[in-house]
Design a protein around this motif. Structure first.
Motif, PDB file in Angstrom:
ATOM      1  N   LEU A  35      25.788  56.845  38.408  1.00 36.51           N
ATOM      2  CA  LEU A  35      26.359  58.143  38.779  1.00 36.51           C
ATOM      3  C   LEU A  35      25.977  59.199  37.755  1.00 36.51           C
ATOM      4  CD1 LEU A  35      30.019  57.685  40.078  1.00 36.51           C
ATOM      5  CD2 LEU A  35      28.074  58.643  41.270  1.00 36.51           C
ATOM      6  N   ASP A  36      26.058  58.800  36.483  1.00 40.63           N
ATOM      7  CA  ASP A  36      25.719  59.735  35.413  1.00 40.63           C
ATOM      8  C   ASP A  36      24.230  60.079  35.452  1.00 40.63           C
ATOM      9  OD1 ASP A  36      26.544  61.077  32.861  1.00 40.63           O
ATOM     10  OD2 ASP A  36      24.909  59.806  32.127  1.00 40.63           O
ATOM     11  N   MET A  37      23.402  59.086  35.774  1.00 37.63           N
ATOM     12  CA  MET A  37      21.955  59.299  35.845  1.00 37.63           C
ATOM     13  C   MET A  37      21.593  60.345  36.885  1.00 37.63           C
ATOM     14  SD  MET A  37      19.809  55.858  35.861  1.00 37.63           S
ATOM     15  CE  MET A  37      19.776  54.720  34.548  1.00 37.63           C
ATOM     16  N   VAL A  38      22.278  60.311  38.038  1.00 38.07           N
ATOM     17  CA  VAL A  38      21.965  61.281  39.075  1.00 38.07           C
ATOM     18  C   VAL A  38      22.823  62.535  38.921  1.00 38.07           C
ATOM     19  CG1 VAL A  38      21.144  59.565  40.716  1.00 38.07           C
ATOM     20  CG2 VAL A  38      23.527  60.218  40.743  1.00 38.07           C
ATOM     21  N   ARG A  39      23.462  62.640  37.758  1.00 37.38           N
ATOM     22  CA  ARG A  39      24.231  63.835  37.384  1.00 37.38           C
ATOM     23  C   ARG A  39      25.384  64.118  38.336  1.00 37.38           C
ATOM     24  NH1 ARG A  39      18.708  67.128  36.452  1.00 37.38           N
ATOM     25  NH2 ARG A  39      17.791  65.647  35.024  1.00 37.38           N
ATOM     26  N   LEU A  40      26.107  63.068  38.661  1.00 44.36           N
ATOM     27  CA  LEU A  40      27.366  63.253  39.384  1.00 44.36           C
ATOM     28  C   LEU A  40      28.491  62.904  38.426  1.00 44.36           C
ATOM     29  CD1 LEU A  40      26.517  61.637  42.826  1.00 44.36           C
ATOM     30  CD2 LEU A  40      26.973  64.031  42.402  1.00 44.36           C
ATOM     31  N   SER A  41      29.684  63.454  38.678  1.00 49.97           N
ATOM     32  CA  SER A  41      30.788  63.207  37.760  1.00 49.97           C
ATOM     33  C   SER A  41      31.591  61.990  38.217  1.00 49.97           C
ATOM     34  CB  SER A  41      31.685  64.432  37.691  1.00 49.97           C
ATOM     35  OG  SER A  41      32.449  64.514  38.861  1.00 49.97           O
ATOM     36  N   CYS A  72      17.602  71.776  45.693  1.00 50.17           N
ATOM     37  CA  CYS A  72      16.256  71.223  45.843  1.00 50.17           C
ATOM     38  C   CYS A  72      15.576  71.154  44.482  1.00 50.17           C
ATOM     39  CB  CYS A  72      15.484  72.117  46.795  1.00 50.17           C
ATOM     40  SG  CYS A  72      13.814  71.620  47.108  1.00 50.17           S
ATOM     41  N   GLU A  73      15.664  72.251  43.757  1.00 53.86           N
ATOM     42  CA  GLU A  73      15.012  72.321  42.452  1.00 53.86           C
ATOM     43  C   GLU A  73      15.616  71.315  41.484  1.00 53.86           C
ATOM     44  OE1 GLU A  73      14.527  76.045  39.584  1.00 53.86           O
ATOM     45  OE2 GLU A  73      13.985  76.410  41.669  1.00 53.86           O
ATOM     46  N   SER A  74      16.949  71.229  41.485  1.00 51.47           N
ATOM     47  CA  SER A  74      17.568  70.315  40.530  1.00 51.47           C
ATOM     48  C   SER A  74      17.303  68.865  40.924  1.00 51.47           C
ATOM     49  CB  SER A  74      19.068  70.593  40.408  1.00 51.47           C
ATOM     50  OG  SER A  74      19.735  70.203  41.574  1.00 51.47           O
ATOM     51  N   PHE A  75      17.161  68.621  42.245  1.00 54.63           N
ATOM     52  CA  PHE A  75      16.871  67.256  42.674  1.00 54.63           C
ATOM     53  C   PHE A  75      15.458  66.853  42.250  1.00 54.63           C
ATOM     54  CE2 PHE A  75      16.257  63.878  45.937  1.00 54.63           C
ATOM     55  CZ  PHE A  75      17.372  63.139  45.624  1.00 54.63           C
ATOM     56  N   VAL A  76      14.538  67.803  42.360  1.00 51.75           N
ATOM     57  CA  VAL A  76      13.165  67.531  41.945  1.00 51.75           C
ATOM     58  C   VAL A  76      13.102  67.244  40.448  1.00 51.75           C
ATOM     59  CG1 VAL A  76      10.924  68.604  41.587  1.00 51.75           C
ATOM     60  CG2 VAL A  76      12.018  68.763  43.804  1.00 51.75           C
ATOM     61  N   SER A  77      13.836  68.034  39.680  1.00 49.60           N
ATOM     62  CA  SER A  77      13.787  67.794  38.233  1.00 49.60           C
ATOM     63  C   SER A  77      14.471  66.483  37.882  1.00 49.60           C
ATOM     64  CB  SER A  77      14.410  68.971  37.467  1.00 49.60           C
ATOM     65  OG  SER A  77      15.798  68.910  37.550  1.00 49.60           O
ATOM     66  N   LEU A  78      15.476  66.114  38.696  1.00 49.15           N
ATOM     67  CA  LEU A  78      16.140  64.827  38.485  1.00 49.15           C
ATOM     68  C   LEU A  78      15.163  63.678  38.734  1.00 49.15           C
ATOM     69  CD1 LEU A  78      18.703  63.050  38.217  1.00 49.15           C
ATOM     70  CD2 LEU A  78      19.029  63.351  40.651  1.00 49.15           C
ATOM     71  N   ILE A  79      14.415  63.781  39.825  1.00 48.20           N
ATOM     72  CA  ILE A  79      13.448  62.718  40.136  1.00 48.20           C
ATOM     73  C   ILE A  79      12.397  62.630  39.040  1.00 48.20           C
ATOM     74  CG2 ILE A  79      11.626  62.020  41.735  1.00 48.20           C
ATOM     75  CD1 ILE A  79      13.315  63.200  43.974  1.00 48.20           C
ATOM     76  N   ARG A  80      11.968  63.801  38.546  1.00 50.18           N
ATOM     77  CA  ARG A  80      10.951  63.795  37.505  1.00 50.18           C
ATOM     78  C   ARG A  80      11.481  63.127  36.237  1.00 50.18           C
ATOM     79  NH1 ARG A  80       8.240  69.148  37.192  1.00 50.18           N
ATOM     80  NH2 ARG A  80      10.243  69.835  36.453  1.00 50.18           N
ATOM     81  N   ALA A  81      12.734  63.447  35.894  1.00 51.30           N
ATOM     82  CA  ALA A  81      13.321  62.863  34.687  1.00 51.30           C
ATOM     83  C   ALA A  81      13.467  61.353  34.834  1.00 51.30           C
ATOM     84  CB  ALA A  81      14.678  63.505  34.416  1.00 51.30           C
ATOM     85  N   LEU A  82      13.909  60.922  36.020  1.00 55.51           N
ATOM     86  CA  LEU A  82      14.106  59.485  36.229  1.00 55.51           C
ATOM     87  C   LEU A  82      12.772  58.752  36.232  1.00 55.51           C
ATOM     88  CD1 LEU A  82      16.872  59.487  38.962  1.00 55.51           C
ATOM     89  CD2 LEU A  82      17.080  58.726  36.602  1.00 55.51           C
ATOM     90  N   HIS A  83      11.766  59.382  36.807  1.00 53.83           N
ATOM     91  CA  HIS A  83      10.444  58.773  36.826  1.00 53.83           C
ATOM     92  C   HIS A  83       9.954  58.516  35.418  1.00 53.83           C
ATOM     93  CE1 HIS A  83       5.946  59.326  36.880  1.00 53.83           C
ATOM     94  NE2 HIS A  83       6.101  58.261  37.633  1.00 53.83           N
ATOM     95  N   LYS A  84      10.223  59.500  34.554  1.00 50.26           N
ATOM     96  CA  LYS A  84       9.776  59.385  33.169  1.00 50.26           C
ATOM     97  C   LYS A  84      10.607  58.342  32.418  1.00 50.26           C
ATOM     98  CE  LYS A  84       8.739  62.399  29.397  1.00 50.26           C
ATOM     99  NZ  LYS A  84       9.406  63.518  28.736  1.00 50.26           N
ATOM    100  N   ALA A  85      11.930  58.409  32.619  1.00 50.14           N
ATOM    101  CA  ALA A  85      12.820  57.545  31.842  1.00 50.14           C
ATOM    102  C   ALA A  85      12.700  56.088  32.271  1.00 50.14           C
ATOM    103  CB  ALA A  85      14.256  58.022  32.003  1.00 50.14           C
ATOM    104  N   LEU A  86      12.537  55.835  33.555  1.00 51.79           N
ATOM    105  CA  LEU A  86      12.595  54.465  34.046  1.00 51.79           C
ATOM    106  C   LEU A  86      11.217  53.879  34.334  1.00 51.79           C
ATOM    107  CD1 LEU A  86      15.551  54.883  36.547  1.00 51.79           C
ATOM    108  CD2 LEU A  86      15.646  54.296  34.133  1.00 51.79           C
ATOM    109  N   GLY A  87      10.171  54.693  34.162  1.00 47.31           N
ATOM    110  CA  GLY A  87       8.828  54.177  34.425  1.00 47.31           C
ATOM    111  C   GLY A  87       8.632  53.739  35.861  1.00 47.31           C
ATOM    112  N   LEU A  88       9.160  54.515  36.810  1.00 46.00           N
ATOM    113  CA  LEU A  88       9.093  54.133  38.216  1.00 46.00           C
ATOM    114  C   LEU A  88       7.736  54.455  38.823  1.00 46.00           C
ATOM    115  CD1 LEU A  88      12.428  55.773  39.366  1.00 46.00           C
ATOM    116  CD2 LEU A  88      12.015  53.335  39.201  1.00 46.00           C
ATOM    117  N   THR A  89       7.409  53.722  39.864  1.00 49.52           N
ATOM    118  CA  THR A  89       6.321  54.122  40.750  1.00 49.52           C
ATOM    119  C   THR A  89       6.997  54.738  41.963  1.00 49.52           C
ATOM    120  OG1 THR A  89       5.122  52.181  40.031  1.00 49.52           O
ATOM    121  CG2 THR A  89       4.292  53.316  41.982  1.00 49.52           C
ATOM    122  N   ILE A  90       6.563  55.934  42.362  1.00 55.88           N
ATOM    123  CA  ILE A  90       7.248  56.609  43.462  1.00 55.88           C
ATOM    124  C   ILE A  90       6.265  56.918  44.578  1.00 55.88           C
ATOM    125  CG2 ILE A  90       8.518  58.680  44.145  1.00 55.88           C
ATOM    126  CD1 ILE A  90       9.741  58.777  41.414  1.00 55.88           C
TER     127      ILE A  90
END
Lengths: 261, 390
Positions: A126-132, A178-196
């Protein structure tokens, strides 16, 4: 491990008389963000559904993590399924379960993890996707479109996948979320080393996130390369898609974030 | 002391590509040191018994795990589950002596940053039963008011239909009659026939004791035409058509079709409720007559076999012992029951909220309530017409 997470070879999809994919090849490399674009009806979502085994191609092979999707046996397939997550276009949250239960479900389904660790992991996601934490007890019906996508993303990430499929991740979101979701995906991609692997119509999303674009047209992949190279290809669809008025506006982003492409 | 590879049940295949997580304990002069190795990821940790075994290993010698030295640099792969496992073992903070491998820092940073975030308790309420009672009471009142409003709206819509019959929803009404009537003929015939056979068989056993065999015609004729036929048909139609109407309206709520109709200026009452209620009101009397006929045929066949009453005698006697008023009462009941079922189904259908469990509960409540209301209405009929036709 080999570099290609997904390998599609000679894939045909035929519905009745309509040929959607004709002899289609596509590779997804480890650690990249691949966007699939194409006009409507070119079978982008179908292609993703075939990658995760929800649909079977008429002919051809799909290999994920080196495993053939159509010949792998059931228990093996179950093990592979835990290595990817999928974000559906409408979120596909279980409407009868709370946010917490939705994210905890894939973890509880393992039936071997202690409840306290599951609860901790859910709060982490929940914290990762920036929900409280206060959102944990809400029902999906009480969430806004942006929050539904976030919860769905948290659920897709619950089993720590290496591979993430996004079907129209920003469709139906207002520009700000939309913008914040995109930046969230970018951050997670970097942090978790995902293939998307994602399907998108939104050029802003495309330019901001993608490392490679696969263009679906004429029933196969006409190009799979970084955006800059793809734009140079003289194909009517590419011209219309990238260099139309909409494309020009989105290209502004390229100048702001030149490091992405 | 390494954790030995035990023949774990579970996903053995998944483990082919991964190294099992290992935890080795060294008890030296300078205290206990734990060395971890292998893959600490969901696929390896979710094997049955694995987490318990690792936990037992960490807690084996009465030293609190956070007091020991930890060396995680031997771990090849770790994910948030693995990190969370260590974190909980350490009492949710970083142990004083900790060696991390490459790339592991980020996981523990994230956990450290998250702090002691717990799932918030759902707010606990005192006097929960008082609140539940109140909610139940007001909910019931709400249903009653909603139902009365629905009936009022229906009356207004019928007036509107009578004033301008050419613009009425006739296609919908005829489709409704087909679904609730024509398609229900098979099942009502089967159930009616079998009930007729059973009723006739049981009654004839008793009547034979008194030598009153021929009264079987009175018993069957009166009970089936006046009571059982309408009631049986109503229960079957409530199960078939009532549930279908509720589910249909419910899905229309979920997919926002109901809102789309309102936006276009098409009222729910005139377009959705009126045709369904009228269709059931028209179809039910016909289904009742059909069910009556089938039940009487069943009774007749059974009477012929058990008592030897001839078919011609049965058919000749029937009009003499059952007054025509009973048929009218039965048919009227059918019409009223049908409209009540339609109203109840629409009432619940429009109240469904856009989620899957509400759809299920609403459909169940619709059928149960419809049957209950039908039986209540039947009792009212019995009192009103106690002097008619007997």
């Amino acid at each position: 491990m080999d570099e290609n997470v997904i390998e599609i070879r000679g894939l045909w999809t035929v519905y009745g008389d309509a040929v959607v994919h004709r002899d289609l090849d596509l590779d997804v490399r480890r650690g990249e963000i691949l966007s699939i674009v194409g006009g409507s009806g070119t079978g982008k979502t179908t292609l993703i559904r075939q990658m995760i085994g929800l649909e079977r191609p008429t002919r051809g092979t799909v290999r994920i993590f080196g495993e053939m999707m159509d010949t792998a046996d059931v228990s093996h397939l179950a093990a592979i399924r835990n290595r990817w997550g999928m974000l559906f276009q409408q979120g596909a949250l279980f409407s009868a379960l709370t946010v917490f239960e939705n994210i905890a479900l894939p973890l509880q389904e393992m039936r071997t993890l202690p409840e306290d660790i599951i609860a901790d992991l859910v709060m982490l996601k929940l914290d990762m996707v920036r929900l409280s934490p206060g959102d944990a007890h809400k029902m999906p019906a009480d969430l806004s479109g942006g929050m539904i996508k976030r919860v769905a993303l948290a659920r897709a990430l619950a089993l720590e996948p290496e591979l993430l499929f996004l079907d129209e991740p920003t469709a139906g979101l207002d520009p700000e979320s939309c913008e914040s979701f995109v930046s969230l995906i970018r951050a997670l991609h970097k942090a978790l080393g995902l293939t998307i692997v994602m399907v998108t119509h939104d050029l802003d999303t495309l330019f901001e996130l993608t490392s490679r674009v696969a263009v679906l047209a004429d029933q196969h992949v006409i190009a799979a390369a970084p955006v800059k190279e793809v734009i140079g290809i003289p194909h009517p669809f590419i011209k219309q898609f990238f260099l139309g008025e909409r494309g020009q506006r989105a290209m502004e982003v390229l100048r702001e974030y030149p490091f992405i492409v | 002391m390494a954790l030995q590879e035990a023949p774990f049940r579970g996903i053995l295949l998944a483990s082919m590509h991964h190294a099992m997580p290992q935890l080795v304990r060294d008890t030296g002069d300078r205290g206990t040191t734990f060395r971890a190795g292998g893959d600490w990821i969901v696929q390896t940790l979710s094997v049955r018994g694995r987490i318990d075994a690792l936990q037992a290993e960490a807690n084996a010698d009465h030293v609190a795990p956070e007091q020991a030295s930890w060396d995680l640099s031997g771990i090849t792969r770790i994910d948030h589950l693995g990190a969370q496992f260590f974190w909980n073992l350490w009492g949710r903070r970083r142990p004083a002596r900790l060696t991390l491998g490459r790339g592991q820092e980020a996981f523990f940073d994230r956990l450290h940053h998250l702090g002691d975030l717990r799932v918030p308790e759902a707010p606990r309420q005192h006097f929960a039963w008082v609140i539940a009672l109140g909610i139940g009471l007001f909910g019931f009142l709400d249903h009653v008011i909603g139902f009365i409003r629905l009936i009022g709206q229906l009356v207004l819509d019928i007036v509107r239909l009578l004033r301008n019959p050419r613009r009425g929803p006739w296609t919908e009404i005829s489709a409704g009659v087909f679904h609730a009537g024509a398609q229900a003929l098979g099942i009502t015939a089967l159930v009616g026939f079998l009930i007729g056979v059973v009723l006739s068989y049981l009654s004839s056993q008793q009547l034979r004791l008194f030598g009153a065999d021929i009264y079987i015609v009175n018993i069957l004729g009166l009970s089936i035409i006046r009571e059982l036929g309408p009631l049986l048909a109503a229960i079957l139609v409530a199960g078939r058509s009532g549930s279908a109407i509720t589910a249909q309206l419910g899905v229309m709520r979920v997919t926002e079709e109901l809102d789309a109709l309102l936006v276009m200026g098409i009222p729910h009452g005139f377009r959705l409720i009126l045709p369904r209620v009228l269709a059931l009101g028209l179809a039910m009397p016909l289904v009742v007559v059909w069910t009556d006929a089938m039940a009487l045929v069943g009774g007749m066949v059974s009477a012929k076999i058990t008592l030897g009453l001839s078919y011609s005698f049965f058919i000749d006697t029937l009009p003499n012992v059952v007054k025509p008023a009973n048929i009218w009462i039965g048919v009227c009941k059918g019409g009223v029951f049908g409209m009540l079922i339609g109203l109840t189904a629409c009432h619940y259908g429009l109240r469904i909220e856009p989620n899957t469990s509400s759809l299920g509960q609403g459909t169940t409540a619709s059928v149960v309530t419809a049957i209950t209301i039908v039986i209540l209405a039947d009792a009212v009929f019995a009192i009103l017409f106690k002097n008619v036709g007997i």
